[in-house]
Design an enzyme around this catalytic site. Structure first.
Site, mmCIF file in Angstrom:
data_model
loop_
_atom_site.group_PDB
_atom_site.id
_atom_site.type_symbol
_atom_site.label_atom_id
_atom_site.label_comp_id
_atom_site.label_asym_id
_atom_site.label_seq_id
_atom_site.Cartn_x
_atom_site.Cartn_y
_atom_site.Cartn_z
ATOM 1 N N ASN A 187 46.425 40.197 35.871
ATOM 2 C CA ASN A 187 45.925 41.403 36.552
ATOM 3 C C ASN A 187 44.409 41.452 36.459
ATOM 4 O O ASN A 187 43.789 40.581 35.863
ATOM 5 C CB ASN A 187 46.586 42.656 35.968
ATOM 6 C CG ASN A 187 46.314 42.783 34.481
ATOM 7 O OD1 ASN A 187 45.168 42.925 34.062
ATOM 8 N ND2 ASN A 187 47.365 42.704 33.675
ATOM 9 N N ARG A 188 43.809 42.474 37.006
ATOM 10 C CA ARG A 188 42.346 42.520 37.150
ATOM 11 C C ARG A 188 41.601 42.987 35.909
ATOM 12 O O ARG A 188 40.380 43.136 35.939
ATOM 13 C CB ARG A 188 41.969 43.445 38.309
ATOM 14 C CG ARG A 188 42.350 42.923 39.662
ATOM 15 C CD ARG A 188 41.802 43.852 40.739
ATOM 16 N NE ARG A 188 42.442 43.598 42.000
ATOM 17 C CZ ARG A 188 42.128 42.595 42.812
ATOM 18 N NH1 ARG A 188 41.173 41.755 42.479
ATOM 19 N NH2 ARG A 188 42.772 42.426 43.945
#
Ligand code: CTP
Length: 401
Positions: free
Chosen positions: A216-217
């Site tokens: 994920n970011r």
């Protein structure tokens, strides 16, 4: 943009005669470029390591060397009182063991030590010396006395020393000295001394095959800033981190993990030793059910990844006698969702991040959060740097402990 904490601040930088004096030029440059007004005071021996011209050019002020002003000095005859009362902060970096000993004993035998005796503002002292000089029991006792007297000591770090030896004595990294200056200017004290805090940060990576993964970011910035702030405020900090390019202080124990499963195991193990868990990591909720041991080839005509749920670490960990802080990242009905998470996961506090807020989210240095405690009291914070956000989270933990 949020103005720098140093903007408009009046800072005395003191330099004593150690090889690390050359690094202080960068400290002065950073402070000035962030809007601080800097006056430099040196001991005579500091000038063996760095020139007055370098320091006056970078600080944009005459430097203070002599106790008694020269006829061509821009400072008054009572300069030590004028400068000491002018300052919002003084930082001595590097502080030799000689200057440390003098400060501890109240000496005022040169311009720099004289200034220290007249100060009204906080003083940060970053000592540095070769490893044996640093470990010497008298030095250690003096450094402890500085802390006991209420000065903010940024201890030396381990590493390669100018003598060729490797050990503890190297001037703390300038970024840590600047972080300490920020903490001090904001008025924070070592109010977490004696606390043992476990912080998780960053994303997790869930392997599909040896080449690909699901992630994920999350950059880890928020968790790393919490770990740093807690350390500077006196806590004993352990950081469990997923893959992140953020840097952490060497004194913080760091456990590197990749997957949600590894993070779960690390949290279980480390939490026994800690009383506070701050779970800022963005842990994957799902992981590939089967991880291929060889690379998936194009010809395999691979189209679907079957996923299985990961353990919800916050829900699963043993919480007796622990203070547990969770995070919630929401895009809609934020407060309602966060309160539900707090209750369902049995948390003491939850930090809500809304992706709808400008200036908050992934990979940036600012954040706008809402903190909800166990009594469901809601505290909205304005847009802040992640470092200041971290400090506000720590304030709330302290309040709710
Ligand atoms: N968390 C955890 N273990 C997981 C997933 C998340 O401990 N397997 C923690 C995170 O570190 C964070 C909190 O749970 O502190 C909230 O994570 P979030 O993803 O927002 O919530 P979820 O419970 O996963 O719910 P949803 O994704 O549906 O919003």
């Amino acid at each position: 943009m949020i103005p720098s904490v140093f903007n408009g601040k009046k800072i005395i930088v003191g330099i004593t005669g150690g090889i690390a004096a050359y690094k202080t030029a960068f400290l002065i440059r950073d402070l000035v470029s962030n809007g601080a007004e800097v006056k430099v005071a040196v001991t005579p021996s500091a000038l063996n390591f760095i020139t007055p011209l370098t320091l006056s050019t970078l600080s944009q002020n005459d430097i203070i060397v002599n106790t008694f002003p020269d006829s061509n000095s821009s400072y008054s005859n009572t300069w030590h009182i004028d400068v000491a009362t002018w300052a919002d902060l003084m930082i001595i970096a590097p502080a030799t063991i000689n200057t440390v000993a003098k400060i501890v004993n109240g000496f005022a035998d040169n311009a720099l030590t004289t200034l220290v005796t007249a100060l009204r503002c906080p003083l940060i002292i970053a000592p540095a010396a070769d490893m044996d000089m640093y470990q010497n029991p008298i030095t250690q006792k003096n450094i402890k006395t500085l802390t006991d007297l209420g000065y903010f000591v940024v201890e030396a770090e381990e590493g390669f020393l100018a003598s060729g030896l490797t050990g503890k004595g190297r001037l703390a990294d300038l970024s840590k000295i600047l972080d300490a200056a920020e903490i001090v200017l904001k008025g924070y004290k070592k109010d977490l001394t004696g606390r043992k805090i476990l912080v998780t940060a960053g994303p997790t990576q869930e392997d599909i095959d040896p080449v690909r993964f699901i992630t994920n970011r999350s950059s880890g910035k928020m968790g790393y800033q919490i770990a740093k702030s807690a350390f500077l405020r006196g806590a004993d900090v352990t950081l469990i981190s997923g893959p992140s390019s953020e840097k952490i202080y060497p004194e913080i124990k760091k456990v590197n993990v990749k997957s949600a499963d590894e993070m779960y195991k690390a949290v279980q193990q480390e939490l026994e030793e800690n009383e506070i868990l701050i779970m800022s990591a963005a842990v994957a909720d799902y992981t590939p059910a089967k991880k291929k041991s060889t690379k998936i080839k194009k010809e395999d005509n691979f189209q679907n990844i079957e996923l299985t749920k990961t353990v919800d670490i916050l829900s699963a960990v043993k919480k007796e006698n622990k203070f547990i802080v969770g995070f919630a990242l929401e895009t809609d009905n934020e407060i309602e969702h966060a309160k539900k998470k707090l209750t369902q996961k049995g948390l003491d506090m939850i930090v809500l991040n809304s992706l709808r807020e400008a200036g908050s989210g992934f990979e940036i240095d600012t954040n706008k959060i809402t903190i909800i405690n166990k009594r469901l009291d809601v505290t909205d914070l304005p847009l802040l740097t992640k470092f200041e956000t971290a400090n506000q989270i720590l304030n709330q933990i302290n309040k709710n402990l």
